[in-house]
Design an enzyme around this catalytic site. Structure first.
Site, short mmCIF file in Angstrom:
data_model
loop_
_atom_site.label_atom_id
_atom_site.label_comp_id
_atom_site.label_asym_id
_atom_site.label_seq_id
_atom_site.Cartn_x
_atom_site.Cartn_y
_atom_site.Cartn_z
N GLY A 33 0.81 -1.21 0.00
CA GLY A 33 0.00 0.00 0.00
C GLY A 33 0.84 1.26 0.00
N HIS A 39 4.24 1.99 -8.11
CA HIS A 39 3.24 0.91 -8.08
C HIS A 39 2.29 1.03 -9.29
CE1 HIS A 39 3.92 1.28 -3.54
NE2 HIS A 39 4.27 0.04 -3.81
N SER A 188 7.43 3.84 -0.77
CA SER A 188 6.43 4.31 0.19
C SER A 188 7.11 4.93 1.41
CB SER A 188 5.56 3.14 0.65
OG SER A 188 4.98 2.53 -0.48
#
Ligand code: PAF
Length: 289
Positions: A33, A39, A188
């Protein structure tokens, strides 16, 4: 169409069965995430290879060897979903920790050889956690292809090895690292960097690209690596876990640049540990192909 969220193994399998009835091919993009352009580029490649694309979002506790890092890991499901809808992913698979590791869970997938050294030496148990969760996700979804970024180059080798060794019928597709305009590899963890740390972070790719050029010019590997470490320290990194030259095909250590290789590094700042790698091949190699 909006991306659908699925949270259970049963619903994920039912969805895949429906897609298979229509002869659809399936791609999976495993993530933790906090999705960024890196991504999303994997999702775009996935959409160009398969009829249906599943993006998994699971902050996997077993691959964190530092409890603070696990707590601090960004969790941004709402904005992840919005981004996936924009790019056209079909499913966001976000199982809970209890779904992935139910009570009594007692199995670990350990990949030998390629998981040793580099990050494996500095993050004990990390690749066991990665290998275990990736194996589970592969078996739960049953996709035809899986896409992984080359930024996590050792992870890519670990995943390839486990798929081969466990006869999981999935093709692993590596995708080039996506970088910020100043060269920093997208991650991230970058969002945790303070403004001064972000400035220091940009030295990591610059040092690696410079060192790769020196290797191409046949400077001795140990001198190039020593200089790269010195430059990272001077730039303000707190600790340098490694700067290392490895064969691109099997990650074996190289003393000289005599085949296509990767120069890999991991270095820490107070808010995040950063990894990166660049490709480097001997000039003669290009001529031979
Ligand atoms: O690269 C990541 O984001 C993770 O290591 C992965 C492959 C999703 C496994 O948790």
């Amino acid at each position: 169409m909006a991306t659908t969220i699925i949270r259970t193994v049963e619903e994920m399998r039912q969805t895949v069965r429906r897609w298979r009835c229509k002869d659809g091919s399936i791609a999976v993009v495993p993530t933790m995430g906090a999705l960024h352009e890196g991504h999303l580029s994997l999702v775009r490649v996935a959409l160009s290879h398969a009829d249906w694309v599943v993006v998994t979002v699971f902050v996997n506790p077993t691959q964190f060897n530092n409890a603070e890092d696990l707590i601090a890991y960004p969790r941004t499901e709402e904005s992840d979903l919005a981004k996936l809808t924009t790019v056209g992913a079909h499913v966001l698979y976000a199982p809970s920790v209890d779904v992935v590791y139910p009570k009594g869970f007692a199995t670990t997938v350990h990949v030998g050889n390629v998981s040793h050294g580099l990050c494996g030496a500095h993050r004990p148990g990390h690749f066991d956690g990665v290998a275990t969760v990736v194996t589970k996700l592969f078996l739960q979804i049953g996709a035809d292809i899986a896409l992984f970024g080359e930024k996590d180059f050792q992870q890519l080798h670990v995943v390839r090895r486990l798929a081969r060794d466990l006869d999981i019928p999935i093709q692993i597709i590596p995708c080039a690292t996506i970088r910020e305009p100043d060269g920093l590899a997208m991650s991230s963890r970058n969002r945790r960097l303070s403004t001064p740390e972000r400035q220091i972070a940009s030295h990591l790719p610059a040092v690696l690209f410079h060192a790769a050029e020196q290797l191409r010019q046949s400077l001795p590997t140990h001198e190039v690596i020593a200089e790269a470490k010195r430059r990272l320290e001077e730039a303000g990194f707190d600790g340098i876990d490694y700067v290392d030259l490895r064969s691109e095909t099997d990650l074996s250590p190289l003393d000289t640049l005599d085949r296509p290789a990767r120069l890999l590094a991991a270095a820490s700042l107070p808010s995040a540990r950063l990894i990166d790698n660049v490709r480097v091949a001997p000039p003669a190699w290009k001529q031979r192909i």
